[in-house]
Scaffold this active site. Structure first.
Site: not given
Length: 274
Positions: A67, A69, A99, A157-158, A227
């Protein structure tokens, strides 16, 4: 201890209580997979715990997916954009809910972009002031060691491709190993939504990416590092999930991780140079 004769089929006999115990132990060891008993503890021997498994798989990983961020970098890219458009607090709340797994990712993504309405020009200006990445301590060295070992590193990643491409360049991750979202604009450069065909634009997108990689590239030992709840979803197809809590500690992620680390130095301690 007096030896007791134990009758068995056939011409031979096993004598002694210790013989009987050894025979029983051997039977359980060999028959455990057939009886559905694998992973159980017998005669004081414990199965491999999840942290040890995660460390072992990491050392033999053919692909590690990060991931971005709050993992590779210290910030949430969409929160940086929100600061430019003066909707920081509202966007942070939506990011937190996404998240932690309390709202579908695609719904949170759409809501945050609708709040900002970023034009092509304003986005370019924002990235000049807010877009410089602040790498999490130790992560550059982790990626360097993985590369040296021949492990393929992916950024899944989103967040937005326009913000992640400079991060990938710094990490020497090829562009075709980036999976992220794309903001769309109309002919005048006004905001026109986001590319909904990107797997990372929706809930369940990260496991979809890893499934695609496994099918197309034949990876056997994949690791996911992140995370958030969307990262946790990627196991399986990832064999193990390493949760990262150096920026944000999310209890659901901490409890669900095979190995939860607070600092990338913990990873470096078990990942020697090739």
């Amino acid at each position: 201890m007096e030896c007791v004769a134990v009758p068995v089929r056939g011409p031979r006999q096993l004598r002694g209580t210790s013989c009987t115990v050894l025979l029983a132990a051997g039977f359980l060891f060999l028959a455990a997979p057939l009886l559905g008993l694998e992973g159980r503890t017998f005669f004081g021997r414990s199965p491999e715990d999840s942290k040890a498994k995660a460390q072992r798989i990491l050392l033999s990983a053919d692909a590690v997916c990060f991931d971005v961020d709050s993992t590779v970098v210290e910030t949430e890219g969409i929160d940086l954009l929100a600061k430019c458009y003066n909707v920081e607090e509202a966007v942070k709340n939506l990011t937190r809910n996404a998240m932690e797994g309390n709202v579908k990712f695609q719904d949170a993504l759409a809501a945050r972009l609708d709040l900002m309405q970023p034009s092509r020009h304003s986005l370019e200006e924002c990235l000049k002031t807010e877009g410089k990445p602040r790498f999490t301590a130790g992560v550059i060295e982790v990626v360097r060691r993985l590369h040296a070992r021949g492990t393929h590193v992916f950024l899944v990643s989103g967040g937005f491709r326009v913000m992640i491409e400079p991060i990938a360049e710094e990490l020497k991750v090829p562009q075709d190993r980036i999976f992220a979202n794309t903001i769309l604009f109309d002919e005048e450069g006004n905001y026109a939504g986001f590319d909904e065909t990107e797997p990372t634009s929706r809930d369940g997108g990260k496991p979809a990416v890893l499934t695609q990689l496994k099918r197309k590239r034949g990876y056997k030992n994949m690791v996911m590092v992140g995370d958030g709840a969307t990262d946790l979803q990627a196991r399986p197809p990832a064999k193990v999930f390493i949760g990262f809590g150096g920026i944000q500690i999310r209890e659901k992620v901490k409890q669900g991780a095979d190995w939860f680390v607070y600092d990338f130095q913990e990873v470096l301690d078990v990942l020697p140079e090739a």
